[in-house]
Scaffold this active site. Structure first.
Site, PDB file in Angstrom:
ATOM      1  N   LYS A 147      57.508 -43.536   6.589  1.00 36.30           N
ATOM      2  CA  LYS A 147      57.979 -42.163   6.371  1.00 36.30           C
ATOM      3  C   LYS A 147      59.330 -42.172   5.663  1.00 36.30           C
ATOM      4  CE  LYS A 147      55.560 -40.339  10.394  1.00 36.30           C
ATOM      5  NZ  LYS A 147      55.590 -40.034  11.814  1.00 36.30           N
ATOM      6  N   GLN A 189      59.312 -39.059  16.932  1.00 40.29           N
ATOM      7  CA  GLN A 189      58.150 -39.946  16.821  1.00 40.29           C
ATOM      8  C   GLN A 189      57.512 -40.159  18.199  1.00 40.29           C
ATOM      9  OE1 GLN A 189      56.866 -41.282  13.890  1.00 40.29           O
ATOM     10  NE2 GLN A 189      55.208 -42.002  15.192  1.00 40.29           N
ATOM     11  N   ASP A 195      56.922 -31.429  12.158  1.00 39.99           N
ATOM     12  CA  ASP A 195      55.646 -31.910  12.704  1.00 39.99           C
ATOM     13  C   ASP A 195      54.727 -30.726  13.029  1.00 39.99           C
ATOM     14  OD1 ASP A 195      54.888 -34.520  12.871  1.00 39.99           O
ATOM     15  OD2 ASP A 195      56.031 -34.953  14.697  1.00 39.99           O
TER      16      ASP A 195
END
Ligand code: NAD
Length: 290
Positions: free
Chosen positions: A50, A94, A117
């Protein structure tokens, strides 16, 4: 029939280049912060990928790597600090987090305007209500792949296999918003092969290696494989028995090289969108799903 292979790697590269060009014209670098807690090995790979993709596309990206022993209160304090930082447009916590930290608490602590997200309950609710908001990256990437495949969505019978908060449910909402007739199948569904055979679009997100067989596929269906599973021989594979399905489907996304690269590209798309919306640059840059 041999299915067209939907190349997520190439499409993801194209999307990231488009985002990079847009950033070059902005005059500032949208800020992305990935928060990682502990040493989950798979997370290490994801976070590095990422970060690299974000930096290449011109984002101001950094990972905040906190030790395994970080308490929930300490993590929430870090998230609050990022929420308050005007240079930060997107925050991604995460998953998985260490067992002593509640993922729901961390997700709910992120400012919904920076929730790239799309997991915050406010954004999940907005999606369910057909309102504008940040949409989870993987389902968003699947929508790009379907567009690339040239699928006509209104009225199409779509089956989503899986009902998780991060893939199955938001996927079903996006398809519904695009006027598909949507069925959600899950671990308690009776006659899963029969449900799959009715689908013109099949999105597999169960996390079960090669469970979708060739004779579950209606001839000419478009099959998107979200699953990522470690196969017995050590290779990565999807939820779809690729060699069986490829001879029935009109189009299929491979694993690896299908949905995975699109997820990262859509994280960047969300970050740019959050930056633009937060800074009031272009109102309504993306139309809300109906
Ligand atoms: P999850 O375990 O949270 O959810 C799986 C869903 O599948 C559940 O709703 C369950 O009801 C259903 N299911 C499980 N076994 C089933 C069965 N035998 N029959 C019918 N339904 C069944 O998983 P998730 O987080 O939604 O992820 C699903 C898969 O997608 C995993 O393999 C994951 O690694 C992968 N994934 C890939 C990406 C990507 O970027 N490509 C992103 C997220 C998740």
């Amino acid at each position: 029939m041999t299915a067209r292979i939907l190349d997520g790697k190439a499409l993801g590269t194209k999307l990231r280049a488009r985002l990079g060009a847009r950033i070059a014209g902005l005059g500032f670098k949208p800020g992305l912060r990935v928060v990682r807690v502990g040493e989950d090995p798979a997370s290490g790979v994801y976070v590095r990928n990422k970060d690299r993709a974000a930096l290449e596309a011109g984002f101001d990206s950094a990972t905040l790597h906190l030790p395994e022993a970080t308490s929930e209160a300490m993590l929430l304090a870090e998230i609050a600090r990022l929420n308050a930082d005007p240079a930060v447009d997107g925050i991604l916590v995460q998953l998985p987090l260490p067992g002593h930290i509640r993922a729901e608490a961390a997700i709910a602590a992120v400012d919904p305007a920076k929730d790239v997200d799309g997991f915050h309950p406010l954004n999940a609710g907005r999606l369910a209500a057909g309102q504008k908001g940040l949409v989870p990256c993987t389902p968003r990437g699947v929508m790009h792949l379907l567009a690339e495949a040239g699928v006509v969505l209104p009225g199409a019978r779509a089956l989503v296999l899986g009902r998780s908060q991060i893939v199955g449910r938001p996927m079903a909402q996006l398809l519904l918003g695009a006027d598909c007739t949507v069925t959600i199948a899950h671990s308690r569904t009776r006659d899963l092969p029969g449900e799959c055979r009715r689908a013109e679009i099949l999105i597999a997100a169960a996390g079960r290696a090669e469970m979708v067989r060739g004779d579950w596929i209606s001839p000419g269906a478009v099959v998107i494989d979200v699953g990522i599973n470690r196969l017995a021989d050590g290779r990565l594979g999807g939820d779809v028995a690729f060699q069986e399905v490829v001879v029935h489907a009109a189009a299929i996304s491979p694993v690896p090289g299908g949905v995975g690269p699109m997820t990262i590209a859509c994280l960047l798309e969300n970050t740019l969108e959050a930056a633009v919306a937060r800074r009031g640059l272009v109102a309504g840059w993306r139309k809300a799903p109906r």
